[in-house]
Design a protein around this motif. Structure first.
Motif, mmCIF file in Angstrom:
data_model
loop_
_atom_site.group_PDB
_atom_site.id
_atom_site.type_symbol
_atom_site.label_atom_id
_atom_site.label_comp_id
_atom_site.label_asym_id
_atom_site.label_seq_id
_atom_site.Cartn_x
_atom_site.Cartn_y
_atom_site.Cartn_z
ATOM 1 N N LEU A 23 0.824 -1.206 0.000
ATOM 2 C CA LEU A 23 0.000 0.000 0.000
ATOM 3 C C LEU A 23 0.860 1.259 0.000
ATOM 4 O O LEU A 23 0.550 2.244 -0.682
ATOM 5 C CB LEU A 23 -0.928 -0.003 1.215
ATOM 6 C CG LEU A 23 -2.073 -1.024 1.178
ATOM 7 C CD1 LEU A 23 -2.725 -1.141 2.553
ATOM 8 C CD2 LEU A 23 -3.115 -0.637 0.136
ATOM 9 N N LYS A 24 1.949 1.252 0.750
ATOM 10 C CA LYS A 24 2.819 2.423 0.822
ATOM 11 C C LYS A 24 3.593 2.639 -0.480
ATOM 12 O O LYS A 24 3.646 3.756 -1.004
ATOM 13 C CB LYS A 24 3.805 2.280 1.984
ATOM 14 C CG LYS A 24 3.190 2.449 3.357
ATOM 15 C CD LYS A 24 4.229 2.327 4.461
ATOM 16 C CE LYS A 24 5.167 3.514 4.471
ATOM 17 N NZ LYS A 24 6.056 3.493 5.657
ATOM 18 N N LEU A 25 4.185 1.575 -1.007
ATOM 19 C CA LEU A 25 5.106 1.715 -2.126
ATOM 20 C C LEU A 25 4.418 1.792 -3.480
ATOM 21 O O LEU A 25 4.862 2.514 -4.377
ATOM 22 C CB LEU A 25 6.102 0.551 -2.122
ATOM 23 C CG LEU A 25 7.024 0.470 -0.890
ATOM 24 C CD1 LEU A 25 7.885 -0.788 -0.953
ATOM 25 C CD2 LEU A 25 7.906 1.710 -0.797
ATOM 26 N N PHE A 26 3.323 1.035 -3.653
ATOM 27 C CA PHE A 26 2.710 0.947 -4.980
ATOM 28 C C PHE A 26 1.396 1.722 -5.097
ATOM 29 O O PHE A 26 1.013 2.112 -6.201
ATOM 30 C CB PHE A 26 2.473 -0.523 -5.348
ATOM 31 C CG PHE A 26 3.741 -1.316 -5.468
ATOM 32 C CD1 PHE A 26 4.563 -1.191 -6.585
ATOM 33 C CD2 PHE A 26 4.153 -2.163 -4.458
ATOM 34 C CE1 PHE A 26 5.743 -1.904 -6.692
ATOM 35 C CE2 PHE A 26 5.337 -2.884 -4.555
ATOM 36 C CZ PHE A 26 6.134 -2.750 -5.674
ATOM 37 N N THR A 55 -10.736 -1.359 4.362
ATOM 38 C CA THR A 55 -10.514 -2.357 5.399
ATOM 39 C C THR A 55 -9.070 -2.835 5.416
ATOM 40 O O THR A 55 -8.447 -2.948 6.480
ATOM 41 C CB THR A 55 -11.452 -3.559 5.213
ATOM 42 O OG1 THR A 55 -12.811 -3.113 5.296
ATOM 43 C CG2 THR A 55 -11.215 -4.609 6.289
ATOM 44 N N ILE A 56 -8.515 -3.105 4.235
ATOM 45 C CA ILE A 56 -7.127 -3.562 4.149
ATOM 46 C C ILE A 56 -6.188 -2.502 4.715
ATOM 47 O O ILE A 56 -5.256 -2.813 5.469
ATOM 48 C CB ILE A 56 -6.761 -3.882 2.689
ATOM 49 C CG1 ILE A 56 -7.617 -5.029 2.160
ATOM 50 C CG2 ILE A 56 -5.288 -4.236 2.564
ATOM 51 C CD1 ILE A 56 -7.468 -5.279 0.678
ATOM 52 N N PRO A 178 -2.398 4.172 -8.483
ATOM 53 C CA PRO A 178 -1.583 4.882 -7.493
ATOM 54 C C PRO A 178 -2.192 6.261 -7.207
ATOM 55 O O PRO A 178 -2.595 6.977 -8.121
ATOM 56 C CB PRO A 178 -0.215 5.013 -8.182
ATOM 57 C CG PRO A 178 -0.220 3.973 -9.254
ATOM 58 C CD PRO A 178 -1.644 3.861 -9.707
ATOM 59 N N TYR A 179 -2.280 6.598 -5.939
ATOM 60 C CA TYR A 179 -2.832 7.897 -5.552
ATOM 61 C C TYR A 179 -2.366 8.207 -4.134
ATOM 62 O O TYR A 179 -2.085 7.293 -3.357
ATOM 63 C CB TYR A 179 -4.371 7.869 -5.594
ATOM 64 C CG TYR A 179 -4.997 9.234 -5.465
ATOM 65 C CD1 TYR A 179 -5.047 10.093 -6.551
ATOM 66 C CD2 TYR A 179 -5.509 9.673 -4.259
ATOM 67 C CE1 TYR A 179 -5.599 11.360 -6.439
ATOM 68 C CE2 TYR A 179 -6.064 10.936 -4.125
ATOM 69 C CZ TYR A 179 -6.112 11.771 -5.226
ATOM 70 O OH TYR A 179 -6.645 13.016 -5.091
ATOM 71 N N GLN A 180 -2.273 9.487 -3.809
ATOM 72 C CA GLN A 180 -1.834 9.869 -2.472
ATOM 73 C C GLN A 180 -2.975 9.722 -1.477
ATOM 74 O O GLN A 180 -3.603 10.692 -1.062
ATOM 75 C CB GLN A 180 -1.307 11.304 -2.478
ATOM 76 C CG GLN A 180 0.035 11.449 -3.174
ATOM 77 C CD GLN A 180 0.610 12.835 -3.013
ATOM 78 O OE1 GLN A 180 -0.110 13.802 -2.816
ATOM 79 N NE2 GLN A 180 1.926 12.942 -3.095
ATOM 80 N N ALA A 181 -3.236 8.487 -1.103
ATOM 81 C CA ALA A 181 -4.270 8.191 -0.119
ATOM 82 C C ALA A 181 -3.664 8.224 1.279
ATOM 83 O O ALA A 181 -2.446 8.151 1.445
ATOM 84 C CB ALA A 181 -4.887 6.830 -0.404
#
Length: 222
Positions: A23-26, A55-56, A178-181
């Motif tokens: 989640l962080k890298l991709f 949830t993940i 990819p997005y800045q979530a």
């Protein structure tokens, strides 16, 4: 106990060893600090809901030592509509599956099942909007969370505002972009009293304030 121990190890490997870094890298998800949860015996995480990434991401954000005792509340008609799917959800996501419609037996009522899980010592993850909404929009909170907290005086809720998830994986889509979530934790908070109406107002104000804060921050980054 052995089964729970093994499941706890499995959850830590999945969500701390793989999911968090993917989640962080991709995907670009940023996680705020939630180490304060280690000091709480029990809590209910209350989050907005725009994507299946929610949830993940929440599970990946939690301290590894807490994963086995935090159950995401999920719709049985979606995540448990077959025995195999239910078993997978219960073991690998640690879900508490509830029926959303047509519940006649008291023991199967969503509120009863959540209260039972709390009595067993679990904490919960709840999406009080009831379903996934449009990206970057939050629907009004439904009253179930307020009734649950009113029935358990002294139990804290933890507001968590999820930003950008609905753009990374919108409702109805299968391709993750990819997005800045971000996963943004508030502080563990006691309800103002045991009145469900006032509890609901309190949580709604918390989310309105968090939405304004993190929406502004997102606009400034863009």
């Amino acid at each position: 106990m052995k089964k729970r121990f093994l499941q706890g190890i499995c959850l830590r490997i999945i969500y701390k060893g793989f999911a968090r870094w993917i989640l962080k890298l991709f995907v670009g998800v940023r996680f705020s600090d939630c180490s304060c949860l280690k000091k709480e015996d029990q809590f209910i995480i209350v989050a907005n809901h725009n994507s299946h990434l929610d949830t993940i991401s929440l599970l990946a954000s939690l301290p590894g030592s807490l994963l086995w005792k935090v159950k995401p509340v999920a719709a049985e008609d979606y995540f448990g509509n077959t025995r195999l799917k239910a078993a997978f959800s219960n073991y690998f996501i640690n879900t508490l599956l509830i029926q959303r419609k047509g519940v006649k037996e008291e023991e199967n009522h969503p509120l009863t099942k959540m209260l039972t899980a709390l009595e067993q010592g679990y904490s919960l993850i709840l999406f009080p909007e009831g379903t996934r909404g449009e990206a970057e929009k939050m629907d009004r909170i439904k009253p179930g969370i307020a009734r649950l907290l009113a029935a358990r005086p002294g139990l804290k809720y933890v507001p968590v505002y999820l930003s950008g998830m609905g753009r990374s994986l919108p409702k109805g889509k299968i391709l993750i972009l990819p997005y800045q979530a971000s996963v943004n934790y508030g502080v563990p908070t006691l309800p103002v009293n045991n009145d469900p109406v006032q509890i609901l107002e309190q949580i709604q104000v918390d989310f309105d304030n968090m939405a304004a804060l993190y929406s502004l921050a997102s606009e400034e980054e863009d």
